[in-house]
Design a protein around this motif. Structure first.
Motif, PDB file in Angstrom:
ATOM      1  N   PHE A   1       1.139  -1.107   0.153  1.00  0.00           N
ATOM      2  CA  PHE A   1       0.123   0.278  -0.544  1.00  0.00           C
ATOM      3  C   PHE A   1       0.730   1.200  -0.061  1.00  0.00           C
ATOM      4  CE2 PHE A   1      -3.034  -2.811   2.088  1.00  0.00           C
ATOM      5  CZ  PHE A   1      -4.074  -2.935   0.658  1.00  0.00           C
ATOM      6  N   SER A   2       1.937   0.785   0.474  1.00  0.00           N
ATOM      7  CA  SER A   2       2.851   2.346   0.678  1.00  0.00           C
ATOM      8  C   SER A   2       4.255   2.472  -0.036  1.00  0.00           C
ATOM      9  CB  SER A   2       3.593   2.375   2.597  1.00  0.00           C
ATOM     10  OG  SER A   2       4.584   3.404   2.435  1.00  0.00           O
ATOM     11  N   PHE A   3       4.136   4.201  -0.568  1.00  0.00           N
ATOM     12  CA  PHE A   3       5.707   4.315  -1.140  1.00  0.00           C
ATOM     13  C   PHE A   3       6.792   4.332  -0.373  1.00  0.00           C
ATOM     14  CE2 PHE A   3       2.789   8.071  -1.804  1.00  0.00           C
ATOM     15  CZ  PHE A   3       3.193   8.955  -0.986  1.00  0.00           C
ATOM     16  N   ARG A   4       6.737   4.536   0.767  1.00  0.00           N
ATOM     17  CA  ARG A   4       7.470   4.735   1.697  1.00  0.00           C
ATOM     18  C   ARG A   4       8.666   3.485   2.107  1.00  0.00           C
ATOM     19  NH1 ARG A   4       5.175   5.695   7.267  1.00  0.00           N
ATOM     20  NH2 ARG A   4       3.528   4.272   6.935  1.00  0.00           N
ATOM     21  N   PHE A   5       8.047   2.530   1.742  1.00  0.00           N
ATOM     22  CA  PHE A   5       8.800   0.674   1.530  1.00  0.00           C
ATOM     23  C   PHE A   5       8.907   0.640   0.382  1.00  0.00           C
ATOM     24  CE2 PHE A   5       5.804   1.067   5.812  1.00  0.00           C
ATOM     25  CZ  PHE A   5       6.985   1.698   6.381  1.00  0.00           C
ATOM     26  N   ASP A   6       9.548  -0.734  -0.080  1.00  0.00           N
ATOM     27  CA  ASP A   6       9.784  -1.286  -1.311  1.00  0.00           C
ATOM     28  C   ASP A   6       8.774  -2.748  -0.753  1.00  0.00           C
ATOM     29  OD1 ASP A   6      10.818  -1.480  -3.641  1.00  0.00           O
ATOM     30  OD2 ASP A   6      11.490  -3.254  -2.387  1.00  0.00           O
ATOM     31  N   GLY A   7       7.778  -2.701  -1.891  1.00  0.00           N
ATOM     32  CA  GLY A   7       7.177  -3.918  -1.904  1.00  0.00           C
ATOM     33  C   GLY A   7       6.918  -4.519  -2.738  1.00  0.00           C
ATOM     34  N   PRO A   8       5.285  -5.499  -2.510  1.00  0.00           N
ATOM     35  CA  PRO A   8       4.937  -5.628  -4.140  1.00  0.00           C
ATOM     36  C   PRO A   8       4.029  -5.013  -4.340  1.00  0.00           C
ATOM     37  CG  PRO A   8       5.073  -7.371  -2.276  1.00  0.00           C
ATOM     38  CD  PRO A   8       6.062  -6.351  -1.370  1.00  0.00           C
ATOM     39  N   LEU A   9       4.051  -5.108  -5.624  1.00  0.00           N
ATOM     40  CA  LEU A   9       2.449  -4.028  -5.753  1.00  0.00           C
ATOM     41  C   LEU A   9       1.462  -4.241  -5.288  1.00  0.00           C
ATOM     42  CD1 LEU A   9       2.194  -0.866  -6.690  1.00  0.00           C
ATOM     43  CD2 LEU A   9       2.621  -1.362  -8.932  1.00  0.00           C
TER      44      LEU A   9
END
Length: 342
Positions: A132-140
């Motif tokens: 959900f967040s663009f503060r962390f790297d994660g799957p979209l």
């Protein structure tokens, strides 16, 4: 971390908190005042999340709460709260837009109060793997219920023009077309599957950070999240379900965080309170409304958080509370109306 004044951005915007902060229910005192929990009452927390409203309602009166959330993580977290209030909290996994069916099949036909807190929860934002967040790297990802198409599916599969329309409509993003153009160009090189990769593409296309401090990626991420989870459709269905479940004099309290959410609630309550004429304002006045008002809005119609709360909890800055009381008129049901004008 920058020492500049923090204006609304993802980290301190509607529906967002730092991971270091405990969960703080937004406008909790105002929601409780609107619901006025009473002993023996039955209440529905349509957006359970971390359980802040449910705990407060259960603490305010010797009552019962039915808590609904589509996120399996939220339902798993409800077990601890249920131990603190034996026999008084019942957690149900599902969409709040389907609350009437979910609760009817469990033997509940009427309630004394219903609370909604729309948008993504701080718990979901603080888990990089949820995307959900663009503060962390994660799957979209961005799926609240962990089912159905992901944000990556939309970003990589939609036609450029359709993607631009989505970003403009749900994100209210004025630079939707150049953003969609940049996404289309990037995905021709390789699929976009990570949150930070998408955020960087959007930032480059959107240009410099706005004067209000909002990160340029905010509105695009909001648009994708709303589309992935059909959030506006859920709101409409949830409000119709609340109308059907509330008994006469039952209270509805709805907290929204951005204009699209609040517009849905405002339109619904004004219509059901008999304050909005049916049909287009550009056509001659038609016959009298087919339905008696099913709600009366409480005064004031719109409540905003106080300065003390916004200073203490940045998430509350954009919060808006609308509350209403059910009349004894029959529920209108789903009229099939789309969102109207402000």
């Amino acid at each position: 971390m920058s020492r500049k004044r923090r204006a609304p951005s993802e980290a301190a915007s509607p529906a967002m908190q730092s991971a270091a902060q405990p969960h703080v229910p937004v406008m909790l005192d105002e929601v409780l005042a609107a619901l006025a929990p009473k002993d023996g009452g039955i209440y529905i927390d349509g957006t359970f999340g971390a359980g802040g409203y449910s705990r407060a309602i259960l603490s305010a009166a010797d009552c019962t709460v039915w808590a609904i959330d589509r996120d399996p993580d939220a339902i798993a977290g409800a077990a601890k709260l249920a131990q603190d209030f034996p026999g008084r909290l019942h957690a149900v996994q599902g969409r709040f837009g389907e609350m009437q069916a979910l609760l009817n099949e469990r033997g509940l036909a009427q309630a004394d109060g219903i609370a909604f807190d729309f948008g993504v929860s701080s718990m979901q934002l603080d888990q990089p793997e949820r995307g959900f967040s663009f503060r962390f790297d994660g799957p979209l990802d961005m799926r609240m219920g962990r089912e159905g198409p992901t944000a990556a599916d939309l970003v990589n599969g939609m036609e450029e023009a359709d993607l631009a329309d989505l970003i403009f409509r749900y994100g209210e993003e004025r630079r939707a077309r150049p953003i969609a153009r940049a996404i289309a160009a990037a995905r021709r090189e390789a699929p976009i599957t990570r949150t930070l990769a998408l955020a960087e593409i959007v930032r480059r296309a959107a240009g410099p950070r706005a004067h209000d401090g909002i990160d340029p990626a905010t509105r695009t991420f909001q648009a994708l999240r709303i589309a992935v989870n059909d959030e506006l459709g859920e709101i409409r269905r949830g409000l119709v379900g609340a109308e059907a479940l509330l008994q006469a004099a039952g209270r509805l309290a709805v907290v929204s965080f951005h204009s699209l959410e609040d517009r849905e609630v405002k339109r619904f309550l004004r219509e059901r309170a008999g304050r909005t004429p049916r049909g287009s304002r550009h056509l001659p006045q038609g016959p009298a409304p087919l339905h008696a008002p099913s709600f009366r809005t409480l005064s004031p119609e719109l409540v905003k958080p106080g300065k003390a709360e916004t200073d203490r909890n940045p998430r509350a800055r954009s919060a808006r509370l609308r509350a209403a009381e059910r009349t004894d008129a029959p529920a209108w049901g789903d009229t099939g109306d789309a969102a109207g004008e402000d």
